[in-house]
Write a protein that holds these residues in place. Structure first.
Motif, short mmCIF file in Angstrom:
data_model
loop_
_atom_site.label_atom_id
_atom_site.label_comp_id
_atom_site.label_asym_id
_atom_site.label_seq_id
_atom_site.Cartn_x
_atom_site.Cartn_y
_atom_site.Cartn_z
N ARG A 72 0.83 -1.21 0.00
CA ARG A 72 0.00 0.00 0.00
C ARG A 72 0.86 1.26 0.00
NH1 ARG A 72 -5.26 -0.24 3.94
NH2 ARG A 72 -6.55 -1.60 2.65
N ALA A 73 1.91 1.26 0.82
CA ALA A 73 2.77 2.45 0.91
C ALA A 73 3.37 2.78 -0.44
CB ALA A 73 3.88 2.20 1.94
N HIS A 74 3.89 1.78 -1.14
CA HIS A 74 4.53 2.03 -2.43
C HIS A 74 3.51 2.41 -3.50
CE1 HIS A 74 8.17 0.27 -0.67
NE2 HIS A 74 8.81 0.85 -1.66
N SER A 75 2.35 1.79 -3.45
CA SER A 75 1.32 2.11 -4.45
C SER A 75 0.92 3.58 -4.39
CB SER A 75 0.09 1.22 -4.23
OG SER A 75 -0.94 1.56 -5.12
N LEU A 76 0.68 4.08 -3.18
CA LEU A 76 0.29 5.49 -3.05
C LEU A 76 1.47 6.41 -3.32
CD1 LEU A 76 -1.79 7.63 -2.37
CD2 LEU A 76 -1.33 7.26 0.06
N ALA A 77 2.64 6.08 -2.79
CA ALA A 77 3.81 6.94 -2.98
C ALA A 77 4.14 7.09 -4.46
CB ALA A 77 5.00 6.37 -2.23
N ASN A 78 3.99 6.03 -5.23
CA ASN A 78 4.31 6.10 -6.65
C ASN A 78 3.45 7.10 -7.40
OD1 ASN A 78 6.31 4.18 -6.33
ND2 ASN A 78 5.04 2.46 -7.03
N GLU A 79 2.24 7.31 -6.95
CA GLU A 79 1.36 8.27 -7.60
C GLU A 79 1.89 9.70 -7.53
OE1 GLU A 79 -2.83 8.16 -6.74
OE2 GLU A 79 -2.74 6.04 -6.17
N TYR A 80 2.66 9.98 -6.47
CA TYR A 80 3.14 11.34 -6.25
C TYR A 80 4.66 11.44 -6.29
CZ TYR A 80 -1.69 11.69 -4.83
OH TYR A 80 -3.06 11.65 -4.82
N LYS A 81 5.31 10.38 -6.78
CA LYS A 81 6.78 10.34 -6.85
C LYS A 81 7.37 10.67 -5.48
CE LYS A 81 6.89 11.46 -11.77
NZ LYS A 81 7.39 12.41 -12.81
N ALA A 82 6.76 10.07 -4.46
CA ALA A 82 7.17 10.31 -3.07
C ALA A 82 7.93 9.09 -2.55
CB ALA A 82 5.94 10.57 -2.21
N GLU A 83 8.56 9.26 -1.40
CA GLU A 83 9.27 8.16 -0.77
C GLU A 83 8.29 7.29 0.02
OE1 GLU A 83 12.82 7.35 2.54
OE2 GLU A 83 12.28 9.40 1.97
N ALA A 84 8.41 5.99 -0.11
CA ALA A 84 7.54 5.04 0.60
C ALA A 84 8.31 4.37 1.73
CB ALA A 84 7.00 3.99 -0.35
N VAL A 85 7.70 4.30 2.91
CA VAL A 85 8.30 3.63 4.06
C VAL A 85 7.21 2.87 4.80
CG1 VAL A 85 10.14 5.35 4.36
CG2 VAL A 85 7.96 5.65 5.55
N THR A 86 7.62 1.87 5.58
CA THR A 86 6.65 1.13 6.38
C THR A 86 6.53 1.69 7.79
OG1 THR A 86 8.34 -0.49 6.97
CG2 THR A 86 6.93 -1.02 5.11
N ASP A 87 7.59 2.29 8.30
CA ASP A 87 7.62 2.81 9.67
C ASP A 87 7.30 4.30 9.68
OD1 ASP A 87 8.18 3.56 12.30
OD2 ASP A 87 9.84 2.13 12.47
N LEU A 88 6.18 4.68 10.27
CA LEU A 88 5.76 6.07 10.30
C LEU A 88 6.77 6.98 10.99
CD1 LEU A 88 2.75 6.28 12.84
CD2 LEU A 88 4.66 4.71 13.00
#
Length: 486
Positions: A72-88
């Motif tokens: 989920r983190a990578h799917s959403l981050a990819n939409e905005y060319k953002a960094e994806a992480v699992t740890d908030l």
């Protein structure tokens, strides 16, 4: 590093409850024209929606997305060319993040928000503000201490229609004095299933982070995601899901925020007909009394019949449309029926007097928050954290009343109020249960609970068991810090 960032000050590790109220307020942003960089915490359905709303706001950019579900983190981050992480916590530790949007499961809302404030981030937290009333108090204290902007996502507060309705009801007194409010969430849902053995969390989920403050318990429902709403370990049920929007509208429009919390309440309900793994009520009725006038809350996730069609109803007047997800302000000279995006005023005979139409509330609400962030001025907010604490509190207390309920007693329940509408509402509830072959013996009802909004504690009969529900036990490493005594 963004020059919008403040110098970090880890106040939670150095301040005590006695010093929170005197903490130094931080300075304003250096430049109101600079880009605001946002980290989204929680990449489920609501996280996706809020990412779109923030990305669509001028001067805002999504730079990080965190979710314990790596996919989920990578799917959403990819939409905005953002960094994806699992740890908030990596979002909070990033000095290039100015704002954190908390769209996690409910049980994470307060701790994630407090950690973000501690790291010097402004916070927009989804509703309900809190999983328990105690942790909401701690978040309010943290926001006050930080000098940062902290808002809740009850977006109806930013609808210009609300000001028009308040003027109509309170300044013009077009319908006379308010007698009571009937609030409703009559929205059908379905069973979440009950497996014979506990589910195994998906491999892409860091389950320790997903649990966070919640107890580690076996999960027997069909799905890990979303249906956490219907487990008190992680969610607040429908009362804290849709109910908070509706009761926030009631507090805003009918009470004009003059009633912070109910002073007396009683509730009844149960989780019936589905035989699933949920433990939050799918039928939940409550009487919430204040020093002015009472609010009745009718909540049902059942259809009108076992065939799966229609929804429940609780008619007030044959010519007044009572919204399934909304409220009716009953006045001496008529009725106002309100819901998201629209409202109708009626005279005492049910004739329509005036219609109200709302605007694009999510965009307006996010814009209001960003403007407050740029000015570093929480007083600009339409939905500040303390308002969210109180509105969420009505739901928290209604849930407590359900959780401490005992054997259902129709006569005792119906006699809890002199308001004629209350026993009528209870009779409507019992009648609409009959097609499901549900006996009232499957329900619970509470005694009348008295609540002191100054101490934020129950007093009198039933207070010991009710107060025990105001705070949860936290897992090690995920405890909400105690900033104020309660």
């Amino acid at each position: 590093m963004s020059t919008l960032r403040f110098n970090r000050r880890r106040f939670l590790s150095t301040t005590t409850a006695a010093t929170v109220a005197t903490a130094t307020v931080r300075p304003a942003f250096a430049a109101a024209t600079e880009e605001v960089r946002v980290g989204i915490v929680g990449a489920g359905g609501r996280g996706n929606e809020m990412a779109g709303a923030f990305a669509g706001t001028e001067g805002v950019r999504i730079v990080m997305v965190a979710d314990p579900d790596n996919r989920r983190a990578h799917s959403l981050a990819n939409e905005y060319k953002a960094e994806a992480v699992t740890d908030l916590r990596r979002v909070f530790d990033n000095d290039d993040v100015d704002v954190v949007v908390v769209a996690t499961c409910n049980h994470w809302h307060c701790l994630a928000s407090i950690w973000a404030l501690d790291a010097g981030k402004h916070v927009y937290v989804e509703k309900p503000l809190s999983h328990t009333q105690w942790e909401g108090q701690q978040l309010v204290a943290a926001a006050k201490s930080s000098g940062l902007v902290c808002a809740i996502g009850t977006q109806q507060r930013s609808d210009p229609m609300q000001a028009e309705i308040k003027k109509f009801l309170h300044e013009d007194k077009a319908l006379g004095e308010i007698q009571y409010v009937q609030a409703n969430r009559l929205g059908p849902r379905g069973s979440i299933g009950r497996k014979a053995s506990p589910i195994t969390p998906p491999a892409e989920v860091d389950y320790n982070l997903w649990l966070g403050p919640a107890a580690k318990q076996p999960i027997y429902r069909n799905s890990l995601h979303y249906d956490w709403h219907w487990d008190f370990n992680t969610g607040n049920g429908e009362m804290g899901n849709w109910g908070v929007h509706i009761l926030d509208d009631v507090r805003n429009v009918a009470y004009q925020d003059s009633a912070a919390m109910p002073s007396r309440l009683v509730a009844a309900g149960g989780r019936v007909a589905w035989n699933d793994a949920g433990n939050t009520p799918n039928v939940h009725y409550a009487l919430l009394e204040t020093d002015s006038f009472p609010t009745l809350m009718a909540l049902s996730n059942l259809h009108a019949s076992p065939a799966g069609k229609g929804s429940w109803d609780c008619p007030i007047h044959p010519r007044v449309r009572n919204p399934g997800s909304g409220y009716v302000v009953v006045c001496e000279g008529g009725y106002f029926a309100g819901q998201r995006g629209r409202g109708q005023a009626y005279d005492s005979d049910g004739n329509r007097l005036r219609a109200f139409k709302g605007g694009s509330i999510v965009a307006l609400h996010v814009r209001n928050f960003i403007d407050a962030v740029l000015a570093n001025d929480a007083s600009m907010l339409n939905a500040p954290v303390e308002t969210g604490h109180h509105s969420s509190g009505w739901c928290n207390l209604a849930n407590v009343a359900f959780q401490v309920g005992q054997s259902y007693d129709h006569e005792a329940l119906a006699s809890r109020s002199q308001l004629e509408a209350w026993p009528v509402l209870i009779e409507q509830m019992e009648k609409q249960l009959k097609p499901f072959d549900v006996s009232t013996s499957e329900l619970v009802s509470s005694t009348v609970l008295t609540y002191d909004h100054k101490t934020e504690r129950f007093t009198g009969d039933g207070s010991e068991s009710a107060n025990a529900m105001l705070k949860r036990t936290y897992r090690e490493g995920f405890a909400v810090p105690e900033l104020v005594n309660a």
